[in-house]
Design an enzyme around this catalytic site. Sequence first.
Site, PDB file in Angstrom:
ATOM      1  N   HIS A 536       1.116  -1.718  -0.340  1.00 12.20           N
ATOM      2  CA  HIS A 536      -0.030  -0.388  -0.491  1.00 12.20           C
ATOM      3  C   HIS A 536       0.876   0.709   0.009  1.00 12.20           C
ATOM      4  CE1 HIS A 536      -3.627  -1.940   2.233  1.00 12.20           C
ATOM      5  NE2 HIS A 536      -3.405  -2.698   0.699  1.00 12.20           N
ATOM      6  N   HIS A 580      -7.609  -0.906   3.053  1.00 11.08           N
ATOM      7  CA  HIS A 580      -6.956  -0.886   1.727  1.00 11.08           C
ATOM      8  C   HIS A 580      -7.285   0.212   0.732  1.00 11.08           C
ATOM      9  CE1 HIS A 580      -6.108  -5.516   3.090  1.00 11.08           C
ATOM     10  NE2 HIS A 580      -6.919  -4.631   3.707  1.00 11.08           N
TER      11      HIS A 580
END
Length: 601
Positions: A536, A580
């Site tokens: 990420h 996320h």
Amino acid sequence: MMFFKFPQPGLLQYSFLLLLNACLIQALVYTNPNLIKPEYDFVIVGAGAAGNVMANRLTESGKFNVLLIEAGPSNQGLLPSIVPFLAPSIQAIPYAIWNYTTIPQPALDNRTLAYVRGKLLGGSSSINFLTFTRGSDDDFDRWARLTEEPEWSWKNLRQYYLKSEKLVPPADAHDTTHQCNPSFHGNGPIEVSVPTFATDIDGRVISASKELGEEFKFNLDVQSGDMVGISVAQSTIGSTSKRSSSATGYLNSIFQRKNLDILIQTQVTKLLPSNSNSKIPSFQTVQFAQNSTGKIYHTHAKKEVILSAGAINTPQILMLSGIGDRAALTKKGIKPLVDLPDVGQHLQDHPLLLNYFRVNTKNTFDTILRDPHATVNALNQWNTTGEGQFADSLTNSIGFIRLDNSFWNGKVDPSAGPKSGHFEMIFIDGFAALETPAPNTGNFITVNTAVLNPLSRGSVTLASVDPFVFPVIDPGFFTAPLDVSTMVEAVKAVRKFFTASIWNGYVTSRFGTMGDASTDAEIASAARQSVVTIWHPASTAMMSPEHAKWGVVTPKLLVKGTSGLRIVDTSIFPIIPAAHTVGPVYIVAERAADFVKEKWC
């Protein structure tokens, strides 16, 4: 190389070939740069989660002509990208990824980590592990405070979330009343669903949540704006049990638009300043090539160049173009044109740790993956009915958990607010073999833990002036002591979760390096040996207030000190959300598309 290690690859590859014709759709895209026009209204660099949104929205009225450039190939026919359960195996396909690695991480016992990014239409939305979260209301309200721009508050962004995704029924069309809440979802092109294949642990996770109470409370829908609690996972899997990516959601329906050209297998090498008497340089000429020794091509954007190359490639392109820290660029022999010291700095990512447990059952996917015939049967079941083990991702349940207030005595809470978690728990009904090879015997469950508000900061810097040489990537994992402490608490919380009565006789023991650790010091040490990335990366070209001297882009996502240049991808996040990241990227891109239209329509 880090990827999910499926057994018997020969048999799986054979099965892929049998199914390939059913899945192959040819896209109308160019691979020959000679066919590209010398000028467009907009040139978008990167056909990932953000770039494809921009391409769709800027061509829908027919007023603008757009070029979309992608370094990798088409996503079409790439079966591991399509089949949800096989998603991790796509990282073994070298032409579909940027096969990055980090520099040695001192706080992780000097380990070097794989740092994979998607290099194909859809970018990382075509290779990720499919878990979808939009982030909490608090995350976006913090963005609004940091940028001093109310446009980034949740109240003002909600319409863009609803515009980007929609909840679809799972493949088996079961009743999802107690698994999600449709009122929190929109009607956009990205399809999101709850699992269709029930595993042994799904009901146990929810039962344990309800038994243990407030610390692990049940949260009906993780997209409600309050992410805290244990929820049924939502994934970017459509009603046909195939991946829903920015390529399938935003590009497939617009290939025939005459005002859109798509060029693949071509890498943007730098942006060139246009000849102008203006004191503010304009970067509207794009230079690109197909390899380090090949012909160099150019095209020009009459209105804007939009960088959507991601948190690694976007700062690399900026620096190669003379935009970045003046001293660092000069040292590399690059003439500095715009002095923006924060380019490539403040890299943030969520550190991930895998916790393994032995279980007293044979009903985990370990059993299927050890049997080549069972594996092929599962793949064929997915192909014929859209159901079965391969219809879902690895994750059916997730939890976003807050630490008790007593933990923060004398410390500053780094979360965005009470609707955001401090760490995540990701439940997997089998041995998720990312770093550690799967044992040949036994059955397991894996609980991944991730620190959601990392204070550690890293960087992306140039290794070379050659654009085909990978940049230096340093996530700086665990350089902030609080991140280590939070991960220790996350591990202890997982162990506490398994004290619920539903797990009695089912979870038999901990397993592996982390399983052997008992004290806080031992857990911290084991974490340093085991932490990986959840992939990420964010904040390497961060957004800041309009007139702030720090940051790289304005709240409208225009690169400071330039004209004709905008960035739309995770690099602009002022701080990483406790979520996320693909969901927030879609929101940012939908918002950015309207910024562009407001200026040019």
